[in-house]
Design an enzyme around this catalytic site. Structure first.
Site, mmCIF file in Angstrom:
data_model
loop_
_atom_site.group_PDB
_atom_site.id
_atom_site.type_symbol
_atom_site.label_atom_id
_atom_site.label_comp_id
_atom_site.label_asym_id
_atom_site.label_seq_id
_atom_site.Cartn_x
_atom_site.Cartn_y
_atom_site.Cartn_z
ATOM 1 C CB SER A 1 -0.738 -0.299 0.938
ATOM 2 O OG SER A 1 0.134 0.019 2.377
ATOM 3 C CG ASN A 2 3.788 2.930 2.756
ATOM 4 O OD1 ASN A 2 3.439 4.251 3.188
ATOM 5 N ND2 ASN A 2 3.558 1.515 4.054
ATOM 6 C CG HIS B 1 9.281 1.018 12.853
ATOM 7 N ND1 HIS B 1 9.788 -0.506 12.464
ATOM 8 C CD2 HIS B 1 8.601 1.755 14.137
ATOM 9 C CE1 HIS B 1 9.303 -1.240 13.635
ATOM 10 N NE2 HIS B 1 9.063 -0.111 14.611
ATOM 11 C CE LYS C 1 -7.139 9.043 6.819
ATOM 12 N NZ LYS C 1 -9.203 9.494 7.648
HETATM 13 C C1 GRF Z 1 3.889 -0.887 6.727
HETATM 14 O O1 GRF Z 1 2.627 -0.659 7.967
HETATM 15 C C2 GRF Z 1 4.934 0.070 7.075
HETATM 16 O O2 GRF Z 1 4.644 0.640 8.790
HETATM 17 C C3 GRF Z 1 5.921 -1.477 7.986
HETATM 18 O O3 GRF Z 1 4.904 -2.750 6.987
HETATM 19 C C4 GRF Z 1 3.892 -2.223 6.342
HETATM 20 C C5 GRF Z 1 3.695 -2.591 5.014
HETATM 21 O O4 GRF Z 1 2.598 -2.138 4.636
HETATM 22 N N1 GRF Z 1 6.705 -1.390 8.077
HETATM 23 P P1 GRF Z 1 2.915 -2.117 2.857
HETATM 24 O O5 GRF Z 1 3.354 -3.678 1.922
HETATM 25 O O6 GRF Z 1 2.802 -0.526 2.131
HETATM 26 O O7 GRF Z 1 1.109 -2.007 2.903
#
Ligand code: GRF
Length: 187
Positions: A15-16, A107, A170
Site C-alpha cells: 500500500s505504501n 516503521h 493512514k
Molecule cells: C507498513 O505498515 C510499514 O509500517 C511496515 O510494513 C507495512 C507495510 O505495508 N514496515 P504495505 O506493504 O506498504 O501495505
C-alpha cells in the site's frame, strides 16, 4: 525538475508502494520509481508495479550473493534512493556500506519506541496514549537511523489492533511522501 531514480523494496501488500506511485505523477514530486524489488514472489504489491508498467524483480534471498545482484542492478539503473516499504528482510551492513546513497524505511511506531516487529500489540499492551509512524534512514542497527519524519495520533480507549493499524497506515501515506520531499528540498 530533474527527478531522482528510486527503487522500492517490498515484501507484501504494497500500500505504501501504491501511494508513492500515485505521488510520482506529480511533476514536483522529486522521485521517479525506476524499479520495484520484492523478496516474495507472492507479494500483492507486485501488481502495482505491473499495472503501472514499472519494471520489477523478484529476488530469491536464499541464493548466495543475492545482495550483490541487487547492487549491480541498482547501479545499472542509476538508483539514488532506496525506499523500504514493508520489506521484511534485514539489509546487511555490507549492502549499506556499498550502496552509499540514501536508504529509508517506514516503521509503524514512534521511533525510538517500539523498534522491531509486533508494534501494534506492544503499544496496546503498554497502554500508550499515542502512537504513529516514523520515516527514517537505515543504518547498521535495526530501526535506528536518523529520523526524517514522524506523525502521531492519540489512542482511544476502545482502540484495537485493527483500528490501530488502519490509523497508523493512514498516517504512513502522508509521512512517506513528505519525507521524500524533505530529502530533496533546497537542492
Ligand atoms: C507498513 O505498515 C510499514 O509500517 C511496515 O510494513 C507495512 C507495510 O505495508 N514496515 P504495505 O506493504 O506498504 O501495505
Amino acid at each position: 525538475m530533474v527527478k531522482k531514480n528510486a527503487c522500492i523494496f517490498i515484501s507484501g501488500k504494497g500500500s505504501n508502494l501504491k501511494n508513492l506511485i500515485k505521488k510520482t505523477r506529480d511533476y514536483n514530486f522529486p522521485i521517479n520509481i525506476k524499479l520495484v524489488i520484492s523478496n516474495n514472489k507472492n507479494a500483492q504489491g507486485i501488481n502495482y508495479a505491473k499495472i503501472n508498467s514499472i519494471p520489477f524483480l523478484i529476488i530469491n534471498t536464499k541464493k548466495r550473493g543475492f545482495e550483490n545482484l541487487i547492487l549491480e542492478i541498482i547501479k545499472k539503473n542509476k538508483i539514488s534512493l532506496i525506499c523500504l516499504a514493508g520489506y521484511m528482510k534485514i539489509i546487511s551492513k555490507k549492502f549499506i556500506r556499498e550502496f552509499r546513497k540514501k536508504i529509508i524505511n517506514v516503521h509503524p511506531s514512534l521511533l525510538p519506541n517500539y523498534k522491531g516487529l509486533d508494534t501494534y500489540n506492544r503499544v496496546l499492551k503498554n497502554k500508550e496514549k499515542k502512537t504513529g509512524c516514523t520515516i527514517h534512514f537505515i543504518n547498521e542497527k535495526l530501526d535506528d537511523g536518523k529520523i526524517i519524519n514522524k506523525k502521531f495520533f492519540f489512542i482511544n480507549k476502545d482502540e484495537n489492533l485493527e483500528t490501530l493499524k488502519i490509523k497508523t497506515q493512514k498516517l504512513e501515506r502522508l509521512a512517506y511522501p513528505e519525507a521524500i520531499i524533505k530529502l530533496y528540498r533546497n537542492r
